[in-house]
Enzyme design. Sequence first.
Site, PDB file in Angstrom:
ATOM      1  N   GLY A  49      -8.050   1.403   7.768  1.00 24.98           N
ATOM      2  CA  GLY A  49      -7.677   2.723   7.298  1.00 24.98           C
ATOM      3  C   GLY A  49      -8.137   2.875   5.864  1.00 24.98           C
ATOM      4  O   GLY A  49      -8.335   1.883   5.151  1.00 24.98           O
ATOM      5  N   GLN A  54      -8.412   6.249  -2.525  1.00 27.49           N
ATOM      6  CA  GLN A  54      -8.947   4.889  -2.653  1.00 27.49           C
ATOM      7  C   GLN A  54     -10.446   4.893  -2.960  1.00 27.49           C
ATOM      8  O   GLN A  54     -10.995   3.867  -3.363  1.00 27.49           O
ATOM      9  CB  GLN A  54      -8.696   4.087  -1.374  1.00 27.49           C
ATOM     10  CG  GLN A  54      -7.230   3.783  -1.131  1.00 27.49           C
ATOM     11  CD  GLN A  54      -7.047   2.924   0.105  1.00 27.49           C
ATOM     12  OE1 GLN A  54      -7.008   3.443   1.220  1.00 27.49           O
ATOM     13  NE2 GLN A  54      -6.971   1.622  -0.073  1.00 27.49           N
ATOM     14  N   CYS A 102      -4.026  -4.132   1.770  1.00 26.58           N
ATOM     15  CA  CYS A 102      -4.589  -2.873   1.280  1.00 26.58           C
ATOM     16  C   CYS A 102      -5.904  -3.165   0.563  1.00 26.58           C
ATOM     17  O   CYS A 102      -5.973  -4.101  -0.230  1.00 26.58           O
ATOM     18  CB  CYS A 102      -3.591  -2.214   0.320  1.00 26.58           C
ATOM     19  SG  CYS A 102      -4.161  -0.639  -0.345  1.00 26.58           S
ATOM     20  N   LEU A 103      -6.913  -2.350   0.836  1.00 27.13           N
ATOM     21  CA  LEU A 103      -8.210  -2.546   0.176  1.00 27.13           C
ATOM     22  C   LEU A 103      -8.104  -2.360  -1.333  1.00 27.13           C
ATOM     23  O   LEU A 103      -8.958  -2.842  -2.077  1.00 27.13           O
ATOM     24  CB  LEU A 103      -9.254  -1.586   0.753  1.00 27.13           C
ATOM     25  CG  LEU A 103      -9.645  -1.838   2.215  1.00 27.13           C
ATOM     26  CD1 LEU A 103     -10.503  -0.698   2.734  1.00 27.13           C
ATOM     27  CD2 LEU A 103     -10.367  -3.165   2.366  1.00 27.13           C
ATOM     28  N   HIS A 144       1.170   3.991   5.857  1.00 25.15           N
ATOM     29  CA  HIS A 144       0.508   3.340   4.722  1.00 25.15           C
ATOM     30  C   HIS A 144      -0.523   4.288   4.103  1.00 25.15           C
ATOM     31  O   HIS A 144      -0.569   4.456   2.875  1.00 25.15           O
ATOM     32  CB  HIS A 144      -0.151   2.040   5.217  1.00 25.15           C
ATOM     33  CG  HIS A 144      -0.921   1.299   4.173  1.00 25.15           C
ATOM     34  ND1 HIS A 144      -0.566   0.042   3.723  1.00 25.15           N
ATOM     35  CD2 HIS A 144      -2.050   1.630   3.480  1.00 25.15           C
ATOM     36  CE1 HIS A 144      -1.435  -0.353   2.804  1.00 25.15           C
ATOM     37  NE2 HIS A 144      -2.347   0.591   2.638  1.00 25.15           N
ATOM     38  N   GLU A 145      -1.347   4.908   4.961  1.00 22.41           N
ATOM     39  CA  GLU A 145      -2.411   5.784   4.446  1.00 22.41           C
ATOM     40  C   GLU A 145      -1.838   7.040   3.805  1.00 22.41           C
ATOM     41  O   GLU A 145      -2.315   7.479   2.747  1.00 22.41           O
ATOM     42  CB  GLU A 145      -3.374   6.167   5.571  1.00 22.41           C
ATOM     43  CG  GLU A 145      -4.175   5.020   6.150  1.00 22.41           C
ATOM     44  CD  GLU A 145      -4.783   4.114   5.106  1.00 22.41           C
ATOM     45  OE1 GLU A 145      -5.161   4.580   4.012  1.00 22.41           O
ATOM     46  OE2 GLU A 145      -4.846   2.908   5.375  1.00 22.41           O
ATOM     47  N   HIS A 148      -0.708   6.711   0.327  1.00 23.18           N
ATOM     48  CA  HIS A 148      -1.767   6.755  -0.694  1.00 23.18           C
ATOM     49  C   HIS A 148      -1.967   8.176  -1.232  1.00 23.18           C
ATOM     50  O   HIS A 148      -2.337   8.358  -2.394  1.00 23.18           O
ATOM     51  CB  HIS A 148      -3.099   6.271  -0.096  1.00 23.18           C
ATOM     52  CG  HIS A 148      -3.278   4.783  -0.095  1.00 23.18           C
ATOM     53  ND1 HIS A 148      -3.274   4.036  -1.244  1.00 23.18           N
ATOM     54  CD2 HIS A 148      -3.497   3.908   0.920  1.00 23.18           C
ATOM     55  CE1 HIS A 148      -3.466   2.749  -0.941  1.00 23.18           C
ATOM     56  NE2 HIS A 148      -3.607   2.648   0.371  1.00 23.18           N
TER      57      HIS A 148
END
Length: 183
Positions: A49, A54, A102-103, A144-145, A148
């Site tokens: 995702g 991000q 997480c990236l 989670h997304e 952000h």
Amino acid sequence: MSILKVARIGTPVLREIADPVPERALGSPEFERLIDDMIETMHEYDGIGLAAPQVHASTRIVVIEVPISEENEEDAEAPLTVLVNPIVTPVGERRVLGWEGCLSLPEMRGQVIRWDQIHLDAQDRHGNAIDADYSGFFARVIQHECDHLDGVLYVDRMEGMRSLCFVPEFDRFVADDEDVPCA
Ligand code: NI
């Protein structure tokens, strides 16, 4: 298409409230290019995702794709999904603990409590309405997304930092057969 630079924790854009995508932006070359680049960037870094903040774009767009893998249970698979202006509402009271990565926090994993079941209102990239309930791992990734988009990172949702660990230590001491992808 291009691979975009991923913002890491500490970058202010990750803490901003992202702007809604205006109706007129749907279908514009910039909108289409950002979504294509987000998908390519997610694939490049083996993420499941990615949210627009991000990649330094403070706008309410999310891409998700959970490929089937040997480590994944079959019900964890999710097709390539683009969410524009998503709104998440919890369904029921049940919350579940699960590992996340997480990236924007590379090489780390932590345990986070999420709603087990959610209702999602959003648009897809073509402007079609998405109005559906999700549960389990896909619901976790959506939460989670969408966090952000409000400047929230998974570490903010952790009930304490005691489970926070680096990936090699996670593999060594926690679960060497569990794959926890980044989102
Ligand atoms: Ni993330």
